[in-house]
Design an enzyme around this catalytic site. Structure first.
Site, PDB file in Angstrom:
ATOM      1  N   ALA A  51      34.770  21.648  47.984  1.00  0.00           N
ATOM      2  CA  ALA A  51      35.304  22.137  49.261  1.00  0.00           C
ATOM      3  C   ALA A  51      36.958  21.585  49.576  1.00  0.00           C
ATOM      4  CB  ALA A  51      34.568  21.506  50.470  1.00  0.00           C
ATOM      5  N   LYS A  79      36.777  28.810  54.290  1.00  0.00           N
ATOM      6  CA  LYS A  79      36.340  27.521  55.222  1.00  0.00           C
ATOM      7  C   LYS A  79      37.183  27.246  56.155  1.00  0.00           C
ATOM      8  CE  LYS A  79      36.186  22.649  54.602  1.00  0.00           C
ATOM      9  NZ  LYS A  79      36.283  21.073  53.613  1.00  0.00           N
ATOM     10  N   VAL A 186      41.083  10.981  22.841  1.00  0.00           N
ATOM     11  CA  VAL A 186      42.284   9.750  22.572  1.00  0.00           C
ATOM     12  C   VAL A 186      41.303   8.740  21.931  1.00  0.00           C
ATOM     13  CG1 VAL A 186      43.487   8.140  23.623  1.00  0.00           C
ATOM     14  CG2 VAL A 186      43.699  10.537  24.516  1.00  0.00           C
ATOM     15  N   ILE A 347      40.540  17.228  46.143  1.00  0.00           N
ATOM     16  CA  ILE A 347      41.812  17.886  45.519  1.00  0.00           C
ATOM     17  C   ILE A 347      42.998  17.448  46.160  1.00  0.00           C
ATOM     18  CG2 ILE A 347      42.446  20.214  45.451  1.00  0.00           C
ATOM     19  CD1 ILE A 347      39.560  20.878  44.612  1.00  0.00           C
TER      20      ILE A 347
END
Length: 503
Positions: A51, A79, A186, A347
């Site tokens: 979301a 949304k 790595v 995000i």
């Protein structure tokens, strides 16, 4: 210009790594900068942060990505906000929209008129005066008319996305922008003996990658920021009560809602995030009040539709990263720290951190004053977010479980205590610097949790109630009529951006 950054190395893929690559590749256009992303084939991405909030729409547009292309590629839905169920009391609900309520009248905030009527015993639901809330109640969606001169019709929206598909979409996008992609792990980090900065990375395929600026997107492990540079977590700012999560995906039942659902449970809360092809579900909880197995069973007992993935378990770090920028290493996403996804900020925090990096983009001298300012801004942003997340717990009137009784009594920062005290006085909303959530968001919480101010703004004390009610009735009818003319959420998707059924 020998001191300019020429080689940027990103460690980690997923949503975080590829968002960093996309943003930095746009910045690098026309400059002598190469970008290399190293993605371990051995590590699966968390992939539950699905979301978003409205700045995600802006982020992708800024990259030049068409809305419809992104929606189809990520099986996205729209949304308008978040519906909170059972938070204030069992059986209660309220909606947190990406929009304001009404519009100021005579230089007095709109909500003060609602408060005046409520103080005199006249029932008013502030959600009736927010177009996004009215749309959500009807299960409808329309893109806002940005040319409209009527402020009450202004609102924003975000997406529910498949995070794995989004990372895949950005992978192709970034490769087309010239980002070099290496699939390897790595195995060793070499630091400069004098400066302590990262010089190079040795990979599992025996390659050695040199760089000037290193972006750590390696998740909770923090391969560079913690593993190599030793920047640990600050456990003294861990105010939030939940520390664990379980997640599972299910088949979509019925039409997707144009909002996220957040449902308060025995020891935390459950999310429901609808996509075009499935439903994302999760239970955020406190391990002090519920075992992992209990949380898993509670989630599985409450989801609708057949499960299509195995249940994933997550433990949150105890605190946040002390700094996200140290020497020539900049941490993003889970490597920078973690806040529970109550308001879908995972995000967004990647975006805002990238914006800070680009604003203070370094040269090879890595000026410490710039680094300190980015870290200060980031920590200030997190402080304000934590205040907002804590409100969801602190203002509850639920006392049916030990968890919710704890939430009512738990300590809160002085900054939040001051905000609540000012609103309780006469309904004014305090806003600090670096706020991610503006006045309307705080009002959604105050009204949702029935926080009543002792008095309303005295500037409207003598205003006639009948006149206020008349104006409110006209506005309510206007928004109701407008929403009734909009397509259902599913019909809008079908008409404009329906994805292919096979992914």
């Amino acid at each position: 210009m020998a001191d300019e950054i020429k080689d940027i190395v990103i460690v980690g893929g997923g949503t975080t790594g590829w968002m960093a690559a996309a943003s930095l590749s746009r910045y690098a256009k026309g400059k002598n900068i190469t970008i290399t992303l190293i993605e371990s084939p051995e590590i699966n991405t968390v992939g539950v942060g699905e979301a978003t909030i409205p700045n995600f729409v802006d982020f992708n547009r800024h990259l030049g990505i068409a809305d419809a292309d992104l929606i189809k590629a990520t099986q996205a839905t729209f949304k308008l906000g978040i519906e909170f169920e059972d938070w204030y009391q069992k059986g209660s609900r309220f909606f947190h929209p990406f929009a304001a309520y009404g519009a100021p009248l005579e230089n007095v905030e709109f909500h003060q008129y609602i408060n005046k009527l409520k103080a005199q015993g006249l029932t008013q639901d502030i959600e009736d005066y927010c177009f996004a809330s009215v749309l959500a109640k009807k299960g409808a969606f329309a893109q806002p008319n940005e040319q409209s001169s009527n402020p009450v019709t202004h609102y924003a929206y975000a997406y529910h996305i498949d995070a794995v598909l989004y990372a895949r979409f950005l992978t192709q996008f970034c490769k087309e922008q010239g980002v070099k992609h290496i699939l390897a792990t790595v195995s060793q980090v070499t630091l400069n003996a004098q400066s302590g900065m990262i010089e190079s990375l040795k990979l599992s395929d025996e390659q050695t990658i040199h760089g000037d600026l290193f972006i750590d997107c390696s998740g909770f492990k923090g391969v560079l920021i913690e593993g190599a540079l030793g920047i640990g977590l600050d456990e003294n700012v861990n105010w939030l009560p939940c520390d664990s999560a379980v997640a599972v995906q299910t088949e979509l039942q019925g039409e997707p809602t144009p909002y996220t659902r957040a449902i308060a449970k025995e020891a935390g809360w459950q999310w429901c995030i609808p996509l075009q092809h499935r439903m994302g579900n999760g239970y955020i909880y406190s391990s002090k009040f519920m075992s992992d197995e209990q949380a898993k069973q509670s989630l599985l007992n409450s989801v609708k539709g057949r499960t299509i993935t195995k249940v994933k378990h997550f433990k949150f770090p105890k605190g946040r990263r002390k700094v996200i920028w140290h020497k020539n290493c900049f941490a993003l996403g889970l490597a920078a720290g973690f806040l529970e996804p109550l308001e879908s900020l995972g995000i967004s925090l990647i975006q805002t951190a990238l914006a800070k990096l680009l604003t203070f983009f370094p040269d090879k001298s890595f000026n410490q004053a710039d680094i300190d300012e980015v870290n200060r801004l980031h920590n200030s942003e997190l402080d304000r977010i934590i205040d907002f997340l804590l409100v969801h717990y602190k203002l509850t009137q639920r006392d049916d479980t030990a968890f919710w009784r704890y939430c009512q009594q738990m300590p809160i920062p002085q900054s939040l205590a001051h905000k609540l005290a000012v609103y309780k006085s006469q309904g004014h909303v305090v806003q600090y610097a670096d706020e991610s959530f503006k006045q309307a968001s705080w009002l959604a919480m105050y009204y949702g949790f029935n926080l009543q101010p002792g008095r309303f703004d005295p500037r409207i004390k003598g205003l006639d109630n009948h006149l206020i009610e008349k104006n409110l009735a006209q506005l309510k009818d206007q928004l109701e009529t407008g929403a009734s003319q909009c397509l259902s959420h599913q019909a809008f998707i079908n008409q404009h951006c329906k994805a292919q059924s096979d992914i």
